[in-house]
Design an enzyme around this catalytic site. Structure first.
Site, PDB file in Angstrom:
ATOM      1  N   TYR A 155      -1.946   0.524  10.179  1.00 48.46           N
ATOM      2  CA  TYR A 155      -2.107  -0.179   8.897  1.00 48.46           C
ATOM      3  C   TYR A 155      -0.820  -0.035   8.056  1.00 48.46           C
ATOM      4  O   TYR A 155      -0.317  -1.010   7.496  1.00 48.46           O
ATOM      5  CB  TYR A 155      -3.309   0.414   8.162  1.00 48.46           C
TER       6      TYR A 155
ATOM      7  N   GLU B 217       0.375   3.531   1.843  1.00 52.36           N
ATOM      8  CA  GLU B 217       0.466   3.937   3.253  1.00 52.36           C
ATOM      9  C   GLU B 217       1.832   3.616   3.850  1.00 52.36           C
ATOM     10  O   GLU B 217       2.173   4.120   4.915  1.00 52.36           O
ATOM     11  CB  GLU B 217      -0.641   3.265   4.070  1.00 52.36           C
TER      12      GLU B 217
ATOM     13  N   SER C  27       0.834  -1.204   0.000  1.00 50.74           N
ATOM     14  CA  SER C  27       0.000   0.000   0.000  1.00 50.74           C
ATOM     15  C   SER C  27       0.865   1.248   0.000  1.00 50.74           C
ATOM     16  O   SER C  27       1.970   1.265   0.560  1.00 50.74           O
ATOM     17  CB  SER C  27      -0.864  -0.011   1.261  1.00 50.74           C
TER      18      SER C  27
END
Ligand SMILES: NC(=O)c1ccc[n+]([C@@H]2O[C@H](COP(=O)([O-])OP(=O)(O)OC[C@H]3O[C@@H](n4cnc5c(N)ncnc54)[C@H](OP(=O)(O)O)[C@@H]3O)[C@@H](O)[C@H]2O)c1
Length: 332
Positions: free
Chosen positions: A154, A132, A130
């Site tokens: 996350y 992220e 991701s």
């Protein structure tokens, strides 16, 4: 014909990937969690099709926490390709359930790598990382060389999983790769994500609801693509000669405000008349505006997004409008 195993088959990406692989002649096996209800709305059109389910599509119960069962499924299915999509996928919720987020997303990936490593002929494995992982990035746009600086539970769990895939690729010469995906949406996006909250509210308001839509920071910006395009990139990554990681992104940053503008104006409404900012919905820590540089995927895989944001938003609003109209017309 190839056999694929998908973790997270009931999710947004899992459903599009299943359709893609079936259309390419694959036999597809998916891992599902036991739940109290048997509906799986994103793949029911496939599992209820007698010509597909039981002959080219199969489901198996397991959980990313359950190594014994995962191992048994890998042994039985003997896939050529494994697409690892499962995990706790909501960034905001990861602040509320950090432990299970790490258990499923980080440790779940390590478990799968260990099982694949033990196979006499390890299948090719794709893990969906991701954006992220970049958190508050040192550069913009980000590419495959940008250092990880995750800012959410996350993001930390994904960073662990992505690095572990790289370690196994290097240490055990496995064909194990990471798709570093930026946000991607569709009419099948989970209802708790901001894009889907917006398109569902637009549908309700268009059909007469007088509600006010309350949102967190509408100046947050994201690089939003269409999930159907992103699963195509995942497939291409596993067909490539060399195992490698790729950033998968549109390269275009847009704010929630812009998303609101497209969504409300697509049905002839002004978002300013229906939306309120709600400080309670701001995240404990938010990442900075993340935008991806997918030029490596473009040059090496020949991949590029086909659906721009305006088209994507319209597709989502139209789908939510149609679903609501159909529910209302079939209500007693
Ligand atoms: N969509 C995006 O914008 C985006 C961006 C970057 C990365 N990603 C990553 O891409 C992957 C797919 O995303 P998505 O949008 O398709 O997510 P999603 O719609 O939330 O689907 C998640 C899937 O994982 C399954 N799952 C969750 N916990 C599990 C567990 N403990 N054991 C087995 N299965 C479990 C879910 O099963 P249930 O149906 O039973 O809940 C579901 O099938 C995820 O890894 C996500 O983190 C997504």
């Amino acid at each position: 014909m190839s056999t694929a195993l998908i973790t997270g088959i009931t999710g947004q990406d899992g459903s599009y990937l299943t359709e893609l692989l079936l259309s390419k002649g694959y036999t597809v096996h998916g891992i599902v969690r036991r739940a109290s209800r048997t509906e799986r709305p994103r793949i029911d059109h496939l599992t209820l099709d007698g010509a597909i389910y039981g002959s080219r599509l199969f489901l198996h119960y397991a959980d990313m926490q359950d190594a014994t069962t995962l191992r048994r499924i890998l042994l039985k299915v003997a896939p050529d390709e494994v697409y690892h999509l499962a995990g706790q996928t909501h960034v905001g919720v990861s602040f509320e359930i950090p432990e299970s987020t790490c258990e499923f997303t980080a440790m779940g990936t390590l478990r799968l790598l260990e099982i694949v490593r033990d196979r006499p002929r390890p299948p090719r494995l794709l893990h969906v990382g991701s954006s992220e992982v970049f958190g508050n990035p040192v550069e913009s746009p980000q590419n495959e060389q940008t250092p990880f600086r995750p800012a959410t539970p996350y993001g930390v769990a994904k960073a662990f999983a992505v690095d572990m895939v790289r370690v196994y690729r290097q240490a055990f010469q496995m064909f194990a790769v990471n798709a570093l995906c930026y946000n991607h949406e569709s009419p099948r996006r989970g209802e708790s994500f901001v894009t889907r909250k917006i398109t569902r509210a637009v549908a309700r308001i268009k059909l007469g609801s007088r509600e006010t839509l309350k949102l967190g920071n509408i100046d947050s910006a994201r690089d939003w693509g269409f999930a159907g395009d992103y699963v195509e990139a995942m497939w291409r990554m596993l067909q490539h000669d060399v195992p490698d990681d790729f950033v998968i992104a549109t390269g275009r940053l847009a704010t929630v405000r812009e998303f609101l503008e497209y969504a409300f104006s697509s049905v002839g409404l002004r978002w300013q008349d229906h939306v309120q900012s709600d400080a309670a919905q701001y995240r404990a820590a938010d990442v900075q505006a993340l935008v991806g540089d997918a030029s490596k995927a473009r040059h090496v895989l020949g991949w590029q997004p086909t659906t721009d944001l305006v088209k994507l938003v319209e597709m989502m609003v139209n789908s939510d409008l149609a679903a609501l109209q159909s529910r209302r017309s079939s209500a007693p």
